[in-house]
Design an enzyme around this catalytic site. Structure first.
Site, short mmCIF file in Angstrom:
data_model
loop_
_atom_site.label_atom_id
_atom_site.label_comp_id
_atom_site.label_asym_id
_atom_site.label_seq_id
_atom_site.Cartn_x
_atom_site.Cartn_y
_atom_site.Cartn_z
N ASP A 171 -9.05 -2.64 -7.94
CA ASP A 171 -8.03 -1.95 -7.09
C ASP A 171 -8.97 -0.57 -7.29
O ASP A 171 -8.79 0.33 -8.57
CB ASP A 171 -6.42 -1.45 -6.95
CG ASP A 171 -6.42 -0.84 -5.99
OD1 ASP A 171 -7.15 -0.36 -5.32
OD2 ASP A 171 -5.05 -1.57 -5.71
N HIS A 192 -7.88 -3.78 -3.97
CA HIS A 192 -6.42 -3.38 -3.19
C HIS A 192 -6.27 -4.25 -1.35
O HIS A 192 -7.11 -4.24 -0.80
CB HIS A 192 -6.80 -1.90 -2.78
CG HIS A 192 -5.99 -1.17 -1.65
ND1 HIS A 192 -4.19 -0.81 -2.59
CD2 HIS A 192 -5.55 -0.97 -0.30
CE1 HIS A 192 -3.59 -0.22 -1.97
NE2 HIS A 192 -4.03 -0.15 -0.88
N CYS A 204 0.84 -1.61 -0.20
CA CYS A 204 -0.03 -0.10 -0.22
C CYS A 204 0.88 0.88 0.13
O CYS A 204 1.32 1.06 -0.99
CB CYS A 204 -0.44 0.25 1.07
SG CYS A 204 -1.92 -1.92 1.14
#
Length: 301
Positions: free
Chosen positions: A236, A269, A173
């Protein structure tokens, strides 16, 4: 369970309610939280890696600005020297998921080091207030983070058990973006694996946000000093597929044929985060296999 769909965490309308805390692990005088409550799925069954055959510790060393930077270290038992992987956390800092990743790498023969980049301001790991976590993360600017990585590299060069000439970096991330930045800055890094870090400003980003996020990975393609493997999710919500294509195109245009992004079409994600609802086991395992293959080729030979 509220899904975190962006590298920076929840959007204002997704702020997570408080969840039960899973406690705090005190290591070497520094307290690191267990699984981050702001993202923990109550139904998760996280992968757990024991310390058998490993040496683990929490250390600290002086960074460029004089701050004593804490870091979690896991390495195989014995004198080494071992190739090294720097592990860059998500926005939640050095919580149990990140420490477990270090132990997984140590079981594979690496000395893994996870610096606590955010603790100058506050440790975000035990917090459930996403607005506060985002404030903390915003304080960790590019030069501070690069200074912390430089300090980590310097400290590793002083450890008899570390092969300072064989160092990789991986991040998740927020940390995925840092991987691209670090591999464009430091000759000492031999390979990087970036898990779903933002590549370019969001389409809705303000000029202030665009400036604050610089340098963006898409602008650094030509500056990469080592190969980077990107592992991204096709679903995502915070990193559109067109930015992934643009980054792959930029890498190709710069002649960086040893760097690329793999797109897992159905993955959201955070698909590697096994403590979250976003976890996708098959894609996570395939990505980890690719990570180990790259590090095997670049750090063990």
């Amino acid at each position: 369970m509220t899904l975190i769909t962006r590298p920076e965490g929840l959007s204002p309308d997704q702020i997570a309610p408080s969840r039960r805390s899973l406690g705090v692990a005190a290591l070497g005088g520094v307290a690191f939280a267990a699984y981050a409550p702001a993202a923990l799925s109550q139904s998760a069954s996280p992968v757990t890696t024991d310390s058998a055959g490993l040496t683990t510790a929490t250390v600290s060393y002086r960074s460029a600005d004089g701050f004593d930077l804490p870091a979690y270290v896991a390495r195989p038992e014995g004198d080494g020297p071992f190739p090294v992987v720097i592990v860059v956390s998500e926005i939640f800092g050095v919580h149990e998921y990140i420490r477990d990743l270090c132990r997984r790498l140590a079981k594979a023969g690496y000395a893994a080091v996870a610096p606590a980049f955010f603790v100058r301001e506050e440790d975000p790991a035990p917090l459930s207030d996403m607005a506060r976590i985002q404030q903390i993360v915003a304080k960790a600017g590019y030069e501070q983070v690069m200074g912390d990585i430089e300090a980590t590299l310097t400290w590793l060069g002083q450890q008899a058990w570390a092969r300072a000439d064989k160092v990789g970096i991986t991040g998740f991330c927020w940390g995925g973006k840092v991987v691209w930045q670090a591999c464009a800055r430091f000759d000492a890094l031999d390979a990087g694996v970036a898990w779903y870090g933002r590549l370019a400003p969001a389409a809705t980003a303000t000029e202030e946000q665009k400036t604050a996020g610089r340098p963006w990975p898409i602008d650094l393609a030509a500056d990469l000093k080592s190969p980077v493997l990107g592992l991204y999710g096709g679903q995502d919500g915070g990193i559109p597929n067109d930015t992934v294509k643009a980054m792959n195109d930029a890498l190709a245009a710069a002649g960086k044929t040893d760097s690329q992004i793999i797109l897992y079409d159905d993955a959201p994600h955070g698909f590697h985060a096994d403590y979250r609802a976003s976890y996708r086991e098959a894609d996570a395992k395939d990505g980890w296999r690719r990570l180990l293959a790259l590090f095997e080729a670049r750090l063990k030979h």
